[in-house]
Design a protein around this motif. Structure first.
Motif, mmCIF file in Angstrom:
data_model
loop_
_atom_site.group_PDB
_atom_site.id
_atom_site.type_symbol
_atom_site.label_atom_id
_atom_site.label_comp_id
_atom_site.label_asym_id
_atom_site.label_seq_id
_atom_site.Cartn_x
_atom_site.Cartn_y
_atom_site.Cartn_z
ATOM 1 N N GLY A 185 -11.581 -52.646 22.166
ATOM 2 C CA GLY A 185 -10.965 -51.603 22.589
ATOM 3 C C GLY A 185 -11.261 -50.419 22.698
ATOM 4 O O GLY A 185 -10.590 -49.625 23.444
ATOM 5 N N GLU A 186 -12.521 -50.073 22.095
ATOM 6 C CA GLU A 186 -12.903 -48.790 22.192
ATOM 7 C C GLU A 186 -14.423 -48.502 22.060
ATOM 8 O O GLU A 186 -15.108 -47.659 22.612
ATOM 9 C CB GLU A 186 -12.392 -47.949 21.439
ATOM 10 C CG GLU A 186 -12.296 -48.335 19.903
ATOM 11 C CD GLU A 186 -11.618 -47.289 18.885
ATOM 12 O OE1 GLU A 186 -10.615 -46.479 19.660
ATOM 13 O OE2 GLU A 186 -12.082 -47.288 17.613
ATOM 14 N N HIS A 187 -15.054 -49.701 21.463
ATOM 15 C CA HIS A 187 -16.731 -49.325 20.979
ATOM 16 C C HIS A 187 -17.479 -49.809 22.195
ATOM 17 O O HIS A 187 -18.556 -49.231 22.310
ATOM 18 C CB HIS A 187 -16.893 -50.346 19.872
ATOM 19 C CG HIS A 187 -16.385 -49.634 18.453
ATOM 20 N ND1 HIS A 187 -16.304 -50.565 17.340
ATOM 21 C CD2 HIS A 187 -15.555 -48.668 18.223
ATOM 22 C CE1 HIS A 187 -15.819 -49.794 16.522
ATOM 23 N NE2 HIS A 187 -15.221 -48.765 16.983
ATOM 24 N N THR A 205 -32.322 -46.077 30.042
ATOM 25 C CA THR A 205 -31.052 -46.154 29.253
ATOM 26 C C THR A 205 -30.822 -44.771 28.763
ATOM 27 O O THR A 205 -31.652 -43.964 28.428
ATOM 28 C CB THR A 205 -31.598 -46.912 27.938
ATOM 29 O OG1 THR A 205 -31.477 -48.191 28.376
ATOM 30 C CG2 THR A 205 -30.327 -46.749 26.987
ATOM 31 N N ALA A 206 -29.777 -44.275 28.924
ATOM 32 C CA ALA A 206 -29.255 -42.932 28.374
ATOM 33 C C ALA A 206 -28.882 -43.227 26.906
ATOM 34 O O ALA A 206 -28.306 -44.180 26.529
ATOM 35 C CB ALA A 206 -27.805 -42.512 29.370
ATOM 36 N N ARG A 207 -29.150 -42.078 26.421
ATOM 37 C CA ARG A 207 -28.751 -41.645 24.895
ATOM 38 C C ARG A 207 -28.020 -40.370 24.905
ATOM 39 O O ARG A 207 -28.332 -39.289 25.206
ATOM 40 C CB ARG A 207 -29.976 -41.702 23.929
ATOM 41 C CG ARG A 207 -29.576 -41.635 22.547
ATOM 42 C CD ARG A 207 -31.060 -41.520 21.725
ATOM 43 N NE ARG A 207 -30.668 -41.469 20.198
ATOM 44 C CZ ARG A 207 -30.273 -42.117 19.535
ATOM 45 N NH1 ARG A 207 -30.258 -43.652 19.829
ATOM 46 N NH2 ARG A 207 -29.915 -41.861 18.084
ATOM 47 N N GLY A 208 -26.952 -40.366 24.033
ATOM 48 C CA GLY A 208 -26.182 -39.126 23.960
ATOM 49 C C GLY A 208 -26.361 -39.131 22.149
ATOM 50 O O GLY A 208 -27.629 -38.753 22.151
ATOM 51 N N ALA A 209 -25.554 -39.124 21.387
ATOM 52 C CA ALA A 209 -25.632 -38.851 20.171
ATOM 53 C C ALA A 209 -26.213 -40.052 19.298
ATOM 54 O O ALA A 209 -26.453 -39.934 18.062
ATOM 55 C CB ALA A 209 -24.577 -38.334 19.619
ATOM 56 N N GLY A 210 -26.118 -41.236 19.934
ATOM 57 C CA GLY A 210 -26.368 -42.436 19.326
ATOM 58 C C GLY A 210 -25.734 -43.005 18.104
ATOM 59 O O GLY A 210 -26.002 -43.781 17.417
ATOM 60 N N THR A 211 -24.674 -42.514 18.360
ATOM 61 C CA THR A 211 -23.571 -43.027 17.282
ATOM 62 C C THR A 211 -22.752 -44.269 17.780
ATOM 63 O O THR A 211 -21.918 -44.639 17.070
ATOM 64 C CB THR A 211 -22.430 -41.832 17.016
ATOM 65 O OG1 THR A 211 -21.699 -41.708 18.172
ATOM 66 C CG2 THR A 211 -23.291 -40.656 16.666
ATOM 67 N N GLY A 212 -22.825 -44.841 18.972
ATOM 68 C CA GLY A 212 -22.386 -45.925 19.129
ATOM 69 C C GLY A 212 -22.488 -47.146 18.462
ATOM 70 O O GLY A 212 -23.371 -47.301 17.678
ATOM 71 N N ALA A 223 -20.292 -37.533 18.314
ATOM 72 C CA ALA A 223 -20.597 -38.141 19.598
ATOM 73 C C ALA A 223 -20.496 -37.287 20.771
ATOM 74 O O ALA A 223 -19.984 -36.152 20.740
ATOM 75 C CB ALA A 223 -19.349 -39.099 19.671
ATOM 76 N N SER A 224 -21.456 -37.491 21.805
ATOM 77 C CA SER A 224 -21.461 -36.692 23.122
ATOM 78 C C SER A 224 -20.687 -36.969 23.892
ATOM 79 O O SER A 224 -19.739 -37.927 24.076
ATOM 80 C CB SER A 224 -22.881 -36.636 23.458
ATOM 81 O OG SER A 224 -22.722 -37.985 24.302
ATOM 82 N N LEU A 225 -20.210 -36.028 24.797
ATOM 83 C CA LEU A 225 -19.129 -36.297 25.970
ATOM 84 C C LEU A 225 -19.838 -37.403 26.793
ATOM 85 O O LEU A 225 -18.986 -38.059 27.243
ATOM 86 C CB LEU A 225 -18.975 -35.037 26.872
ATOM 87 C CG LEU A 225 -17.611 -34.098 26.298
ATOM 88 C CD1 LEU A 225 -16.509 -34.858 26.797
ATOM 89 C CD2 LEU A 225 -17.778 -33.937 24.877
#
Ligand SMILES: Cc1cc2nc3c(=O)[nH]c(=O)nc-3n(C[C@H](O)[C@H](O)[C@H](O)COP(=O)(O)OP(=O)(O)OC[C@H]3O[C@@H](n4cnc5c(N)ncnc54)[C@H](O)[C@@H]3O)c2cc1C
Ligand SMILES: Cc1cc2nc3c(=O)[nH]c(=O)nc-3n(C[C@H](O)[C@H](O)[C@H](O)COP(=O)(O)OP(=O)(O)OC[C@H]3O[C@@H](n4cnc5c(N)ncnc54)[C@H](O)[C@@H]3O)c2cc1C
Lengths: 453, 453
Positions: A409-411, A65-72, A135-137
């Motif tokens: 729609g976006e999350h 599992t990839a993790r960016g900033a974890g703000t999802g 949030a990350s790219l």
């Protein structure tokens, strides 16, 4: 697997999943998704290390599992138990901002905030602004994040021109380029955008930048109903005013975000509880923006706005920021779930009233706001009882789908909405996408609990 | 197979492929792709008939090629020998233009011209304008058509919100909706856009419309080199002038299109042979467009334009139309191939000079024009000898790819560029996309000679 992971990224960049130091990395911001129990967390430094990690995990039969900033907000970065969790925190370099082609090339760990600031040095902007600029790219590409400015600029999908990514077998793929458009075979870039780390791990992103617009005006218009707001949105967009923000907020949400931000707008008593439309106009020249703001005020007045408040720049900025933080406000208020269904723009008010009715049936409180220009409704649902919460959500999703909507729609789908997608998505489409997933990741290595299952 | 096809669409809508009446349908406008020899041509009336045709063909082991208006430039609508050629000419209804949500729902056989006219009745526009407005919605979705206005509005991909389509097994799939954005699983809409009839046959399209912009100004600026034009393009776009047309034309192309259209621009002797930049600005208010046109003229002047001609509305329209017909002009002049590589915008001039050098090496004449705002170069290559033509093209494609380009910006891969895509595309990406194709069409029923192979 540990020796291979150590080989891949170095011992100092591997930590066991049950180490308290990484507890915070085992979940994202989704309210209803419990933390996962990864076997290891790793921090690769470059594409080759990412590829080596994927190969090591796959050889050991572990998932990744990839993790960016974890703000999802959908549990998409929450690892499956036993997974290797790949943090992109070390791959956070802006490789290039090119003002001539108006593109940037970045590593996935770069934050939206950092990219937008770097673009700003050249008079450019990266206008993807979900509520959380940390949030990350990589994460925003993987969720196809939207945010308030999507009404003018489009969502992440509209900005990604090319990707470099590691596939499930560890091979490296390059898609697109610094190219305004391409029509050379199926668009793999677009397939990867929104795939939530289930088809590939993104190691480099090429995005389109826009000229920054220095001039703005912001108006707040309280209406007597959500229906009136929806009608106004169609007119504002239809007039060609090209708003850069076009948000709906119901009274309770407005109160919650102002309280949360310590923001006193000074609205007359009563008006705070109205249904609000918040519109920002932006442009290159102040006189044009001012002229448009007058046109906007006239349109809103003629459509029954109780008042049209022309917000001073400071209040405008703070209100937009407070709206961006709406999630924190409703979380602080004890919301049990947030929902981001998207419906046809004109159906937003009908959807809101049906969602509130569903809440009424199941004893749940439902607050609403949303990216009104996109028909993207954000609901905060308060119902601590899990069964009644589930019943509320079921009815809310069914209402949105019946109006021609989609589950997010976006999350994104993540773990939180995987069963709703399965229940409400087009079954033939889901079957096709499962086959696509199987073709790209036959062993189910990449984020198996997430998205299309 | 014939009885099944007759069952599917009725006897009056099936014709044998060798019937002279259908000879014109067996090829598109690609210069180098010979006509195919389909077994039958059929004209279904609705989605169910399309599905029945696909099932009939598949059961008989025949392939299926969709045909829109047949204006494509890459041989994508040219059937494989023995194929069932499916014309969408009868599915040409505009089902809805919805000014509130600013969307249209159309059958695939609707022409761009018809859709734009219908949108116009509501003050809206469908701004996808490839050179040929008789092109169909189905065909433009399948090629991801671009055209001159893509610099402002984006290509077809940016406009398609939802699709209904028949898959290779005859099942019906629905994607997206009347939704400004979606983040609910991989984006099947986007996967189908640009897939040239190889993944599904589109039976309904939902597109985004835009407010029509009534006011325009057009300027023509001759420069002393393509390099100067490229530099100017970056500045014009970077200034935020948001041109609705931003075209490059070399001298010979300018001469050819003016001759072809019988258009006398009255440029001073010598200037017609310059490297031209053609820019159109469009907006809601004439005074702003005029003000922007002055800013534009200043920018172009400061960048070394020999002159900046402010074209009267009539000449402007005729020149834009003549540019749209550039293909007919170079075809009439005997061009042996047209190429539409896309490169980073800033690399356009370098690419043009390398392409001309390649032409020089192999004795080919190379004319250039292109959608300069997108870095999308259109070359007309004159070299009747097939081997020398192939050598020229090889060097031209190699030059474009070396500059970070892709084999097609908007015309698609089709049959004409399938080998170039295989030779120059990212091999890992091609392998993935082959697997995706295999997962969606395991028997190779849909347009097998086309695109990713
Ligand atoms: C206060 C708040 C407001 C928000 N408002 C909005 C809003 O208005 N609009 C909106 O769209 N979203 C909003 N969001 C959620 C938004 O989706 C996320 O902020 C963002 O998209 C996730 O980025 P991230 O880096 O945190 O990704 P994460 O949460 O870390 O991960 C998200 C997904 O991306 C994957 N991923 C991460 N990195 C990579 C990579 N390199 N390669 C492949 N996959 C990767 C993960 O596996 C996961 O599937 C909001 C969130 C918060 C907390
Ligand atoms: C003079 C001229 C100028 C042009 N200028 C441009 C330009 O500026 N920009 C640009 O992008 N293009 C341009 N083109 C080419 C352009 O790509 C085509 O005009 C258009 O995209 C094809 O539409 P069509 O209906 O003619 O499709 P066709 O040529 O009939 O078919 C094109 C492809 O679409 C598939 N297809 C058709 N209908 C369906 C369906 N219902 N479902 C699935 N697949 C389907 C076919 O199988 C084929 O693969 C130009 C062409 C001409 C002749």
């Amino acid at each position: 697997m540990l020796p291979d992971l150590v080989d891949a990224v170095g011992a100092e960049h591997v930590v066991a999943g049950d180490d308290p130091a990484v507890a915070d990395l085992c979940a994202d911001e989704a309210l209803g998704v419990p933390a996962g129990k990864p076997a290891y967390v790793v921090w690769p430094a470059d594409r080759d290390e990412v590829a080596a990690v994927v190969r090591a995990a796959r050889a050991a039969g572990a998932s990744v599992t990839a993790r960016g900033a974890g703000t999802g907000l959908s549990g998409a970065a929450t690892p499956d138990d036993g997974a290797v969790l790949v943090s992109f925190a070390r791959m956070d370099r802006i490789l290039e901002v090119d003002p001539v082609d108006a593109v940037a090339v970045v590593q996935p760990g770069v934050s939206l905030e950092a990219l937008d600031a770097a673009a700003g040095e050249h008079g450019l902007t990266y206008p993807v602004h979900p509520g959380e600029q940390s949030a990350s790219l990589g994460g925003t590409v993987a969720t196809n994040a939207g945010g308030m400015r999507a009404v003018r600029y489009g969502v992440t999908r509209a900005h990604v021109l090319g990707l470099e990514a590691v596939l499930a077998d560890g091979s490296l793929v390059r898609t697109g380029g610094r190219l305004a458009k391409v029509s050379a075979g199926y668009d793999l870039t677009q397939l990867l955008v929104g795939s939530e780390g289930t088809l590939a791990l993104v190691t480099e992103v090429i995005v389109r930048l826009h000229p920054a617009l220095p001039c703005r005006r912001t108006v707040l218009a309280p209406f007597s109903s959500a229906q009136a707001v929806t009608g106004a949105v169609a007119r504002v967009v239809g007039a060609g005013l090209a708003p850069s923000v076009c948000e709906y907020l119901d009274g309770p949400t407005m109160r919650a975000i102002c309280d949360n931000a310590g923001l006193a707008l000074g609205l007359p008593e009563g008006l705070l509880d109205a249904d609000h439309l918040l519109v920002e106009l932006a442009g290159r020249r102040q006189e044009r923006v001012d002229e448009d703001a007058e046109e906007l005020a006239e349109v809103l007045g003629s459509l029954g706005a109780a008042e049209v408040f022309d917000l001073p720049a400071g209040s405008a900025r703070r209100l937009v920021e407070a709206r961006e933080k709406a999630f924190w406000a409703v979380k602080a208020a004890g919301a049990d779930e947030v929902v981001d269904l998207v419906v046809p723009r004109s159906a937003m008010a009908t959807f809101l009233s049906r969602a509130r009715a569903a809440g009424g049936t199941h004893g749940a409180r439902v607050l609403g706001c949303g990216h009104a220009g996109d028909g993207n409704v954000h609901l905060a649902v308060f119902q601590p009882d899990p069964e009644r919460l589930a019943a509320t959500l079921h009815d809310v999703f069914a209402a949105g789908i019946a109006l021609g909507g989609a589950v997010s729609g976006e999350h994104g789908v993540g773990r939180a909405k995987a069963h709703q997608l399965a229940a409400f998505g087009d079954p033939v489409a889901l079957d096709v996408l499962r086959r696509v997933r199987g073709a790209m990741d036959p062993d189910g290595t990449l984020n198996p609990g997430c998205s299309i299952r």
